[in-house]
Design a protein around this motif. Structure first.
Motif, short mmCIF file in Angstrom:
data_model
loop_
_atom_site.label_atom_id
_atom_site.label_comp_id
_atom_site.label_asym_id
_atom_site.label_seq_id
_atom_site.Cartn_x
_atom_site.Cartn_y
_atom_site.Cartn_z
N ASP A 233 0.97 -1.17 0.28
CA ASP A 233 -0.30 -0.08 -0.03
C ASP A 233 0.67 1.36 0.02
O ASP A 233 0.92 1.82 0.85
CB ASP A 233 -1.11 -0.14 0.97
N THR A 234 1.22 1.40 -0.95
CA THR A 234 2.28 2.68 -1.18
C THR A 234 1.60 4.09 -1.19
O THR A 234 2.20 4.56 0.14
CB THR A 234 2.86 2.68 -2.31
N GLU A 235 0.76 4.18 -0.85
CA GLU A 235 -0.19 4.98 -0.79
C GLU A 235 -0.40 5.58 -0.01
O GLU A 235 -0.78 7.10 1.01
CB GLU A 235 -1.35 5.39 -2.01
N ARG A 236 -0.76 4.77 0.93
CA ARG A 236 -0.87 4.48 2.88
C ARG A 236 1.11 5.05 3.28
O ARG A 236 1.12 5.63 4.21
CB ARG A 236 -1.62 2.97 3.33
N SER A 237 1.62 4.07 2.71
CA SER A 237 3.11 4.51 3.51
C SER A 237 3.52 5.81 3.17
O SER A 237 3.72 6.90 4.00
CB SER A 237 4.43 3.64 2.29
#
Length: 397
Positions: A233-237
């Motif tokens: 989950d790159t957006e959350r990261s």
């Protein structure tokens, strides 16, 4: 000159002036006695004998006055010469009464102790009576004039000396009490300084715990979460990294305030208490994903109260994040007749009140106590936790 009871601390200028004046009076009286003896026109050599005796007294007195600390010039030596001179003048019938009156205070000034002063005064009285008796014999003049006048002079001298000793003793006791009071004041001042330093260290430790330590803890948690979600989950990261950046910036600002100005450390951003708490709650939800149900009254209060409410909120949220495992949080800020109340609740695992080893709850209690407020903690295992902070203050909408 070394009086029997030296000048006490604090009264030294007074005693110094008094002794200087008495010295001047003594020299004037000694000079008057010498002139009187020279003016006597006796065919025999009695006036020369009297002048020689008076000269011995004057020389010893001058040496004692000029060299008060010289071990050779002893006060008792001067008193002994004075006693012998009085006896010789009484036998010679030359101004012994005048010399006795002039030197009466010297027995108390140079006798050092009350007993020694009384002894020399008695020897002086005995020497004058012996000299008069050797000259007059058991005559009516000896009993009617010499004996009575001598006893009166001695009695007056004793009374004056005892009174002077009591005055000096009281002055010494007063000086001792003043010295003890000054020493106690110094010790109290040092104790206040130590206590002030300890209080300042405790305040700094509390501020560091409530701000920097909590920020670093948040950075650690966010970093671990961002690292775990990098591949899934790159957006959350990306959001978590932004939160890390914002928290680090806030910590840097807090650190600069703590270092730069102790009086201004811990200041919060401008706005009402509700606005300040709302920003903190939004950050908490953004970082943890835990929803917060907030009811924040629009209350205006002083800066110290705002800081205390913010720090209590931050500490409560930090505890929820680290220990509670909660799925929902509630925050209520309300105005009460006696002041302002802040309530923070969660549905987490709870704990046994009184067994928490952390610094946070104790720091919250002390911070509130400084403002006259109190902290109430209600919790049990499995039933969540309720934190209630109350600060008595004049508030207005």
């Amino acid at each position: 000159m070394n009086p029997s009871v030296g000048p006490v601390q604090g009264d030294a200028p007074f005693w110094s002036r008094s002794l200087s004046r008495w010295n001047a009076v003594c020299w004037v009286l000694f000079g008057a006695m010498a002139i009187g003896l020279v003016a006597l026109d006796r065919p025999d050599g009695s006036k020369y004998t009297a002048l020689a005796l008076l000269g011995c007294v004057v020389v010893c007195y001058a040496a004692l006055d000029r060299f008060p600390d010289n071990p050779v010039v002893r006060p008792h030596l001067y008193l002994s010469v004075l006693v012998l001179a009085l006896g010789g003048l009484a036998f010679n019938r030359s101004s012994y009464a005048a010399l006795f009156m002039v030197t009466l205070p010297h027995y108390w000034m140079f006798g050092r102790t009350r007993r020694v002063s009384m002894a020399f005064l008695g020897l002086a009285a005995g020497a004058t009576l012996l000299g008069s008796w050797l000259r007059q014999g058991w005559s009516g003049e000896f009993f009617g004039e010499t004996l009575v006048s001598t006893l009166i002079v001695v009695a007056v001298g004793v009374l004056i000396g005892l009174w002077a000793h009591s005055v000096v003793a009281e002055s010494q006791e007063r000086a001792r009490l003043i010295e003890e009071l000054e020493r106690t004041q110094v010790q109290l001042s040092e104790a206040h300084q130590r206590q002030g330093a300890a209080d300042e260290r405790e305040r700094l430790a509390r501020d560091i715990h409530d701000t920097l330590a909590q920020g670093f803890a948040s950075i650690v948690v966010l970093s671990e979460a961002a690292q775990g979600a990098l591949d899934t989950d790159t957006e959350r990261s990306r959001k978590q990294l932004r939160s890390i950046e914002n928290t680090a910036r806030e910590n840097l600002a807090e650190a600069r305030e703590l270092v730069g100005s102790a009086q201004q450390s811990g200041q919060v951003a401008a706005g009402t208490v509700a606005q300040t708490l709302r920003r903190t709650l939004d950050r908490f939800t953004e970082d943890t994903g835990i929803p917060v149900d907030a009811e924040l009254a629009d209350i205006t209060c002083d800066q110290q109260t705002r800081i205390a409410l913010l720090r209590c909120t931050q500490e409560s949220l930090a505890n929820i994040r680290k220990h509670a495992g909660a799925s929902a949080v509630g925050v209520v800020l309300a105005r009460q007749p006696g002041g302002v109340e802040l309530e923070v609740t969660d549905d987490g695992r709870g704990f046994v009140v009184g067994t928490s080893p952390g610094f946070g709850l104790d720091g919250m209690r002390k911070r509130l106590a400084e403002l006259g407020g109190e902290l109430t903690v209600t919790s049990s295992v499995g039933d969540g936790t309720r934190i209630l902070a109350m600060i008595p203050t004049e508030v207005s909408a």
